[in-house]
Design a protein around this motif. Structure first.
Motif, PDB file in Angstrom:
ATOM      1  N   PRO A   1      11.070 -10.997  -2.666  1.00 47.70           N
ATOM      2  CA  PRO A   1       9.905 -10.496  -1.886  1.00 47.70           C
ATOM      3  C   PRO A   1      10.189  -8.799  -1.544  1.00 47.70           C
ATOM      4  O   PRO A   1      11.426  -8.443  -1.226  1.00 47.70           O
ATOM      5  N   LEU A   2       9.204  -8.194  -1.987  1.00 43.06           N
ATOM      6  CA  LEU A   2       9.294  -6.574  -1.566  1.00 43.06           C
ATOM      7  C   LEU A   2       8.150  -6.092  -0.887  1.00 43.06           C
ATOM      8  O   LEU A   2       7.007  -6.551  -1.083  1.00 43.06           O
ATOM      9  N   ILE A   3       8.494  -5.357   0.230  1.00 39.69           N
ATOM     10  CA  ILE A   3       7.424  -4.928   1.026  1.00 39.69           C
ATOM     11  C   ILE A   3       7.497  -3.442   1.161  1.00 39.69           C
ATOM     12  O   ILE A   3       8.727  -3.070   1.644  1.00 39.69           O
ATOM     13  N   VAL A   4       6.443  -2.607   1.006  1.00 34.52           N
ATOM     14  CA  VAL A   4       6.598  -1.056   1.249  1.00 34.52           C
ATOM     15  C   VAL A   4       5.837  -0.761   2.374  1.00 34.52           C
ATOM     16  O   VAL A   4       4.487  -1.126   2.376  1.00 34.52           O
ATOM     17  N   THR A   5       6.236   0.259   3.445  1.00 32.74           N
ATOM     18  CA  THR A   5       5.332   0.373   4.515  1.00 32.74           C
ATOM     19  C   THR A   5       5.229   1.756   4.614  1.00 32.74           C
ATOM     20  O   THR A   5       6.474   2.618   4.553  1.00 32.74           O
ATOM     21  N   ASP A   6       4.378   2.410   5.373  1.00 28.51           N
ATOM     22  CA  ASP A   6       4.428   3.723   5.731  1.00 28.51           C
ATOM     23  C   ASP A   6       4.996   4.227   7.191  1.00 28.51           C
ATOM     24  O   ASP A   6       5.302   3.129   7.580  1.00 28.51           O
ATOM     25  N   LYS A   7       4.926   5.475   7.695  1.00 26.22           N
ATOM     26  CA  LYS A   7       5.301   5.686   8.997  1.00 26.22           C
ATOM     27  C   LYS A   7       4.739   5.288   9.978  1.00 26.22           C
ATOM     28  O   LYS A   7       4.943   4.983  11.055  1.00 26.22           O
ATOM     29  N   ASP A   8       3.503   4.720   9.629  1.00 30.48           N
ATOM     30  CA  ASP A   8       2.564   4.045  10.712  1.00 30.48           C
ATOM     31  C   ASP A   8       2.695   2.588  10.821  1.00 30.48           C
ATOM     32  O   ASP A   8       1.891   1.694  11.201  1.00 30.48           O
ATOM     33  N   SER A   9       3.758   2.117   9.984  1.00 37.05           N
ATOM     34  CA  SER A   9       3.946   0.489   9.727  1.00 37.05           C
ATOM     35  C   SER A   9       2.906  -0.139   8.829  1.00 37.05           C
ATOM     36  O   SER A   9       2.507  -1.336   9.198  1.00 37.05           O
ATOM     37  N   LYS A  10       2.159   0.598   8.367  1.00 42.86           N
ATOM     38  CA  LYS A  10       0.911  -0.093   7.470  1.00 42.86           C
ATOM     39  C   LYS A  10       1.591  -0.492   6.045  1.00 42.86           C
ATOM     40  O   LYS A  10       2.185   0.441   5.531  1.00 42.86           O
ATOM     41  N   ILE A  11       0.974  -1.705   5.406  1.00 43.97           N
ATOM     42  CA  ILE A  11       1.674  -2.014   4.230  1.00 43.97           C
ATOM     43  C   ILE A  11       0.996  -1.162   3.105  1.00 43.97           C
ATOM     44  O   ILE A  11      -0.364  -1.098   3.075  1.00 43.97           O
ATOM     45  N   VAL A  12       1.709  -0.599   2.151  1.00 48.62           N
ATOM     46  CA  VAL A  12       1.214   0.271   0.974  1.00 48.62           C
ATOM     47  C   VAL A  12       1.417  -0.532  -0.065  1.00 48.62           C
ATOM     48  O   VAL A  12       0.731  -0.076  -1.160  1.00 48.62           O
ATOM     49  N   LEU A  13       2.518  -1.637  -0.341  1.00 51.51           N
ATOM     50  CA  LEU A  13       2.786  -1.949  -1.442  1.00 51.51           C
ATOM     51  C   LEU A  13       3.319  -3.493  -1.030  1.00 51.51           C
ATOM     52  O   LEU A  13       4.224  -3.545  -0.219  1.00 51.51           O
TER      53      LEU A  13
ATOM     54  N   GLN B   1       8.502   9.503   4.625  1.00 46.07           N
ATOM     55  CA  GLN B   1       7.490   8.928   3.994  1.00 46.07           C
ATOM     56  C   GLN B   1       6.854   7.515   4.229  1.00 46.07           C
ATOM     57  O   GLN B   1       5.933   6.995   4.723  1.00 46.07           O
ATOM     58  N   PHE B   2       7.981   6.675   3.501  1.00 38.22           N
ATOM     59  CA  PHE B   2       7.738   5.177   3.789  1.00 38.22           C
ATOM     60  C   PHE B   2       9.129   4.465   3.557  1.00 38.22           C
ATOM     61  O   PHE B   2      10.173   5.075   3.302  1.00 38.22           O
ATOM     62  N   THR B   3       9.266   3.202   3.872  1.00 38.42           N
ATOM     63  CA  THR B   3      10.271   2.356   4.038  1.00 38.42           C
ATOM     64  C   THR B   3      10.046   1.235   3.015  1.00 38.42           C
ATOM     65  O   THR B   3       9.123   0.509   2.969  1.00 38.42           O
ATOM     66  N   VAL B   4      11.017   1.055   1.985  1.00 38.85           N
ATOM     67  CA  VAL B   4      11.040  -0.178   1.151  1.00 38.85           C
ATOM     68  C   VAL B   4      11.981  -1.203   1.589  1.00 38.85           C
ATOM     69  O   VAL B   4      13.058  -1.230   1.998  1.00 38.85           O
ATOM     70  N   THR B   5      11.414  -2.591   1.649  1.00 42.84           N
ATOM     71  CA  THR B   5      12.412  -3.579   2.206  1.00 42.84           C
ATOM     72  C   THR B   5      12.163  -4.763   1.078  1.00 42.84           C
ATOM     73  O   THR B   5      11.067  -5.154   0.829  1.00 42.84           O
ATOM     74  N   LEU B   6      13.547  -5.201   0.920  1.00 44.59           N
ATOM     75  CA  LEU B   6      13.759  -6.037   0.006  1.00 44.59           C
ATOM     76  C   LEU B   6      14.519  -7.325   0.484  1.00 44.59           C
ATOM     77  O   LEU B   6      15.254  -6.990   1.284  1.00 44.59           O
TER      78      LEU B   6
END
Length: 607
Positions: A277-289, A359-364
């Protein structure tokens, strides 16, 4: 001569403005010079006389006080004060005479000088008179002269004050005149500058506005529109270059759109084909991918792009890892899916832009369920084997102890040595088995923690008592520093005492001299405890692995180093307290072990 270039027009405008500013500046300097002279007349010429007047009044009043003192007491103190202020009076009188600038000022100063001479002469008569006659001399001679001198000095001061007022009025008149002239000149300059600036601006902006209209059309992605500017200056050259750029953009647009579409399709294919599973969030903790594996794991069926993380995924623990990456040593979460429990290792990586910052955080998420099962099986196996070893080891220990003590008969020297070596090996093996059983219980959660309000300073003092003798035998100074008298933690006293004993025991084992220092400190809602020694230190590559099972640092392979489980057990105990343990060390300079546990009253907040 007509100026065609934009640079020439701007230089002409600047030249005119510089000339105008220079004229206004010269006129202002001239007026400031006049005002400065007027103010100098007010402040410098008359201030000295007023200062001298005030100082003379002060001196003669002190002399009068000295006379009254002499009337009440025959001591020489009054005469000393009188003579001292006599010198002061003559000093200030001389300064006033050197600064005569007003008509009538000289006559007043002469009068003051004559009266003061009489005052001093009568003082000699006063001083030589009998005590009963001094009052007559003071009242009839000295006091009237004293009063007359003060009145003359006040007259001198009033004369200078009036002169200052006259000079001030003259300065005000000059200032008002200068203000009127300056305002007239400034208004004239402003009107002229506005007219000139409007003319110059119009000449400069006309071609720029034409260029602006063309640029707006290009900004609307109308690359077919060329800019038409009828100008021979730099703006005209810029328009020609801009038209050339538009032609190239038309070509680049066709190529880049195709490339971007291809790269976008590649990226989406890579993300969706990731097994984890992969989740990418921006600085406002909104999901971008988010990829399909993550949607399946958290049962997401709708589109969650641009939604807040917690609105789409109900996992606060995972959200904490994303918000604070790297805060915890082991980032793992437990997810229940279709009646099964799955363990995932969380890896987070913040993407930082050098110019714009975060910019954003990639979570794997990596599925480690199988590894967890294998680890549990290993722990159960170790626990079972250790438990089975305990009984025969106990029998061996007792049997060897009886033989060594001579209960079965007398032994020769060689037999005694062999049996003692075997007994030491059995003791070491028993210690290893006991440590393995303790570690297995802690890891499996079968050991019970008896949490209570714990006085940390008292606990450490009791824990250190058996170590003082060992330290003294090795010429090591054992020091305990208290940050506060009473520090209370929420802890299992027995388990924390074991951790401290292990850290101090290790320090004593490896340090040959110097000091071992134990410190306690309150850090907000936590209690921080540290054990520092000046032993050989720990190599950098072992400082993170040293808390794993059976790991020994560097050349620490000899028999005195123990089982290699002590720090692993300490880590599990501190983790069970919702705390953390770590080490800071440099080879050859010693080591410092830290751990923190919750303060009493903050345990719920720590959870």
């Amino acid at each position: 001569m007509q100026i065609k270039t934009l640079k020439g027009k701007m230089l002409l405008g600047f030249a005119v403005m510089i000339i105008i500013i220079a004229g206004v500046t010269g006129w202002s300097i001239y007026n400031f010079k006049i005002l400065s002279n007027a103010i100098n007349d007010i402040m410098v010429e008359n201030y000295r006389s007023i200062k001298a007047s005030e100082s003379m009044v002060e001196s003669i009043e002190r002399q009068d006080s000295a006379l009254l003192l002499m009337l009440r007491s025959p001591e020489e103190k009054g005469q000393e004060i009188f003579r001292k202020n006599e010198k002061e009076f003559y000093t200030w009188l001389a300064r006033a005479e050197d600064n005569i600038t007003i008509n009538g000022e000289g006559e007043i100063l002469n009068k003051i000088s004559d009266n003061y001479y009489k005052f001093i002469s009568n003082f000699d008569r006063f001083y030589n008179a009998e005590e009963d006659e001094r009052w007559n001399v003071y009242n009839q001679k000295l006091l009237p002269i004293f009063t007359q001198i003060k009145d003359d000095i006040r007259g001198l001061r009033e004369l200078n004050r009036q002169a200052m007022l006259d000079a001030q009025q003259e300065a005000n008149s000059r200032a008002n005149q200068a203000i009127i002239y300056t305002l007239i000149l400034a208004l004239s300059v402003i009107i002229f500058s506005l007219i000139f600036a409007l003319y110059l601006t119009k000449q400069i902006l006309r071609p720029i506005k034409e260029l602006e209209k063309g640029i707006k059309k290009v900004a609307d992605r109308n690359f077919q529109q060329k800019v038409q500017v009828a100008s021979e200056n730099e703006i005209g050259v810029l328009a020609d270059e801009f038209n050339e750029m538009i032609s190239k953009l038309q070509e680049y647009e066709k190529i880049n759109i195709k490339k971007l579409l291809i790269e976008k399709e590649k990226s989406e294919a890579v993300v969706n084909n990731l097994s984890g599973p992969l989740i990418v969030t921006d600085k406002d903790s909104k999901i971008v991918l988010i990829n399909q594996a993550a949607k399946d794991l958290f049962s997401i069926e709708k589109d969650v792009i641009d939604e807040h993380f917690l609105e789409a995924i109900q996992s606060e623990k995972l959200f904490e890892y994303i918000k604070e990456p790297g805060e915890k040593e082991e980032n793992t979460i437990l997810v229940k899916k279709d009646g099964q429990e799955k363990h995932y290792k969380v890896s987070t990586n913040q993407v930082i832009d050098e110019e714009e910052g975060y910019q954003f955080t990639v979570t794997l998420l990596e599925d480690i369920t199988r590894l967890k099962e294998i680890d549990n099986m290993k722990s159960e196996f170790v626990s079972t084997v250790s438990h089975e070893f305990r009984t025969p080891l106990t029998s061996m220990n007792m049997g060897l102890s009886m033989v060594i003590n001579g209960d079965t008969g007398e032994l020769n020297e060689e037999q005694q040595e062999l049996l003692e070596a075997a007994y030491e090996d059995v003791e070491r093996l028993t210690e290893l088995v006991n440590d393995l059983l303790d570690l297995s219980k802690i890891e499996s959660g079968r050991i019970e923690m008896e949490f209570d309000k714990t006085d940390i300073n008292n606990l450490i003092e009791k824990t250190l008592e058996p170590f003082y003798r060992q330290a003294e035998e090795k010429d090591i100074e054992l020091i305990f520093n208290k940050d506060e008298e009473n520090i209370f933690a929420w802890a299992d006293p027995g388990k924390i005492s074991w951790v401290i004993s292990n850290l101090v025991g290790n320090a004593l084992r490896y340090a040959d001299e110097g000091t071992i220092q134990i410190d306690t400190e309150v850090k907000g809602r936590r209690v921080l405890i540290s054990v520092e020694d000046n032993g050989p230190g720990i190599p950098a590559e072992y400082q993170k692995k040293i808390f794993d099972k059976f790991v020994r640092a560097g050349n620490d392979k000899d028999e005195k180093s123990g089982t290699g489980l002590g720090l692993a057990i300490a880590k599990e105990i501190i983790t069970a307290h919702n705390g953390r343990i770590w080490v800071e060390s440099e080879e050859g300079e010693g080591s410092k072990f830290y751990f923190y546990i919750p303060r009493f009253g903050y345990q719920e907040e720590e959870k």
